[in-house]
Design a protein around this motif. Sequence first.
Motif, PDB file in Angstrom:
ATOM      1  N   LEU A 157      -1.490   5.322  -4.279  1.00  0.00           N
ATOM      2  CA  LEU A 157      -0.789   5.713  -5.489  1.00  0.00           C
ATOM      3  C   LEU A 157      -0.820   4.516  -6.419  1.00  0.00           C
ATOM      4  O   LEU A 157      -0.526   3.394  -5.997  1.00  0.00           O
ATOM      5  CB  LEU A 157       0.656   6.084  -5.155  1.00  0.00           C
ATOM      6  N   GLY A 158      -1.221   4.734  -7.657  1.00  0.00           N
ATOM      7  CA  GLY A 158      -1.322   3.608  -8.576  1.00  0.00           C
ATOM      8  C   GLY A 158      -1.005   4.017  -9.993  1.00  0.00           C
ATOM      9  O   GLY A 158      -0.875   5.197 -10.308  1.00  0.00           O
ATOM     10  N   GLY A 159      -0.875   3.004 -10.842  1.00  0.00           N
ATOM     11  CA  GLY A 159      -0.593   3.285 -12.237  1.00  0.00           C
ATOM     12  C   GLY A 159      -0.722   2.065 -13.114  1.00  0.00           C
ATOM     13  O   GLY A 159      -0.804   0.939 -12.636  1.00  0.00           O
ATOM     14  N   GLU A 160      -0.747   2.321 -14.412  1.00  0.00           N
ATOM     15  CA  GLU A 160      -0.879   1.274 -15.422  1.00  0.00           C
ATOM     16  C   GLU A 160       0.485   0.893 -15.982  1.00  0.00           C
ATOM     17  O   GLU A 160       1.329   1.764 -16.189  1.00  0.00           O
ATOM     18  CB  GLU A 160      -1.723   1.768 -16.590  1.00  0.00           C
ATOM     19  N   THR A 161       0.648  -0.386 -16.243  1.00  0.00           N
ATOM     20  CA  THR A 161       1.844  -0.902 -16.902  1.00  0.00           C
ATOM     21  C   THR A 161       1.385  -1.973 -17.887  1.00  0.00           C
ATOM     22  O   THR A 161       0.532  -2.789 -17.550  1.00  0.00           O
ATOM     23  CB  THR A 161       2.816  -1.532 -15.885  1.00  0.00           C
ATOM     24  N   PHE A 162       1.960  -1.967 -19.089  1.00  0.00           N
ATOM     25  CA  PHE A 162       1.652  -3.057 -20.009  1.00  0.00           C
ATOM     26  C   PHE A 162       2.134  -4.367 -19.405  1.00  0.00           C
ATOM     27  O   PHE A 162       3.229  -4.447 -18.844  1.00  0.00           O
ATOM     28  CB  PHE A 162       2.315  -2.846 -21.372  1.00  0.00           C
ATOM     29  N   ALA A 163       1.314  -5.409 -19.523  1.00  0.00           N
ATOM     30  CA  ALA A 163       1.619  -6.706 -18.919  1.00  0.00           C
ATOM     31  C   ALA A 163       2.939  -7.280 -19.410  1.00  0.00           C
ATOM     32  O   ALA A 163       3.640  -7.970 -18.657  1.00  0.00           O
ATOM     33  CB  ALA A 163       0.480  -7.690 -19.175  1.00  0.00           C
ATOM     34  N   GLU A 164       3.325  -6.987 -20.649  1.00  0.00           N
ATOM     35  CA  GLU A 164       4.576  -7.540 -21.172  1.00  0.00           C
ATOM     36  C   GLU A 164       5.813  -6.805 -20.649  1.00  0.00           C
ATOM     37  O   GLU A 164       6.935  -7.255 -20.868  1.00  0.00           O
ATOM     38  CB  GLU A 164       4.576  -7.553 -22.707  1.00  0.00           C
ATOM     39  N   ASN A 165       5.634  -5.723 -19.930  1.00  0.00           N
ATOM     40  CA  ASN A 165       6.756  -4.945 -19.405  1.00  0.00           C
ATOM     41  C   ASN A 165       7.182  -5.497 -18.034  1.00  0.00           C
ATOM     42  O   ASN A 165       7.013  -4.875 -16.990  1.00  0.00           O
ATOM     43  CB  ASN A 165       6.379  -3.466 -19.308  1.00  0.00           C
ATOM     44  N   VAL A 180      -1.771  -3.953 -16.557  1.00  0.00           N
ATOM     45  CA  VAL A 180      -1.780  -4.324 -15.144  1.00  0.00           C
ATOM     46  C   VAL A 180      -1.833  -3.030 -14.332  1.00  0.00           C
ATOM     47  O   VAL A 180      -1.019  -2.127 -14.551  1.00  0.00           O
ATOM     48  CB  VAL A 180      -0.511  -5.126 -14.765  1.00  0.00           C
ATOM     49  N   TRP A 181      -2.810  -2.920 -13.442  1.00  0.00           N
ATOM     50  CA  TRP A 181      -2.896  -1.773 -12.543  1.00  0.00           C
ATOM     51  C   TRP A 181      -2.247  -2.179 -11.223  1.00  0.00           C
ATOM     52  O   TRP A 181      -2.657  -3.154 -10.591  1.00  0.00           O
ATOM     53  CB  TRP A 181      -4.346  -1.373 -12.298  1.00  0.00           C
ATOM     54  N   THR A 182      -1.198  -1.444 -10.827  1.00  0.00           N
ATOM     55  CA  THR A 182      -0.549  -1.695  -9.547  1.00  0.00           C
ATOM     56  C   THR A 182      -0.829  -0.506  -8.634  1.00  0.00           C
ATOM     57  O   THR A 182      -0.998   0.625  -9.100  1.00  0.00           O
ATOM     58  CB  THR A 182       0.975  -1.894  -9.700  1.00  0.00           C
ATOM     59  N   GLN A 183      -0.860  -0.798  -7.335  1.00  0.00           N
ATOM     60  CA  GLN A 183      -1.240   0.242  -6.386  1.00  0.00           C
ATOM     61  C   GLN A 183      -0.552   0.034  -5.060  1.00  0.00           C
ATOM     62  O   GLN A 183      -0.319  -1.112  -4.639  1.00  0.00           O
ATOM     63  CB  GLN A 183      -2.759   0.218  -6.208  1.00  0.00           C
ATOM     64  N   MET A 184      -0.226   1.142  -4.407  1.00  0.00           N
ATOM     65  CA  MET A 184       0.309   1.116  -3.059  1.00  0.00           C
ATOM     66  C   MET A 184      -0.581   2.012  -2.211  1.00  0.00           C
ATOM     67  O   MET A 184      -0.946   3.109  -2.651  1.00  0.00           O
ATOM     68  CB  MET A 184       1.743   1.662  -3.040  1.00  0.00           C
ATOM     69  N   SER A 185      -0.955   1.544  -1.039  1.00  0.00           N
ATOM     70  CA  SER A 185      -1.796   2.336  -0.149  1.00  0.00           C
ATOM     71  C   SER A 185      -1.037   2.652   1.123  1.00  0.00           C
ATOM     72  O   SER A 185      -0.207   1.863   1.571  1.00  0.00           O
ATOM     73  CB  SER A 185      -3.075   1.570   0.204  1.00  0.00           C
ATOM     74  N   ARG A 186      -1.345   3.815   1.682  1.00  0.00           N
ATOM     75  CA  ARG A 186      -0.702   4.163   2.942  1.00  0.00           C
ATOM     76  C   ARG A 186      -1.255   3.265   4.034  1.00  0.00           C
ATOM     77  O   ARG A 186      -2.391   2.794   3.961  1.00  0.00           O
ATOM     78  CB  ARG A 186      -0.893   5.626   3.277  1.00  0.00           C
ATOM     79  N   GLU A 187      -0.445   3.039   5.005  1.00  0.00           N
ATOM     80  CA  GLU A 187      -0.872   2.185   6.116  1.00  0.00           C
ATOM     81  C   GLU A 187      -1.744   2.988   7.049  1.00  0.00           C
ATOM     82  O   GLU A 187      -1.507   4.168   7.278  1.00  0.00           O
ATOM     83  CB  GLU A 187       0.350   1.640   6.835  1.00  0.00           C
ATOM     84  N   ALA A 188      -2.774   2.347   7.579  1.00  0.00           N
ATOM     85  CA  ALA A 188      -3.738   3.037   8.455  1.00  0.00           C
ATOM     86  C   ALA A 188      -3.132   3.349   9.803  1.00  0.00           C
ATOM     87  O   ALA A 188      -2.208   2.792  10.261  1.00  0.00           O
ATOM     88  CB  ALA A 188      -4.976   2.176   8.627  1.00  0.00           C
TER      89      ALA A 188
END
Length: 55
Positions: free
Chosen positions: A9-17, A47-55
Amino acid sequence: FTDLGARSLGGETFAENKPVLALHRRFGFRIVRRYERDVDGTPHQVVWTQMSREA
């Protein structure tokens, strides 16, 4: 992740936020990349942040 069958799951956020980036970090998201995007003709650092499920 299980209910949706998603791997990440990921998404974009402005760097100044900074407050939103801090919230994402607290929830376990990691910064994957940074890039520039034009919004209404004005460049913004994203900034693209992301979380991945654990294997």
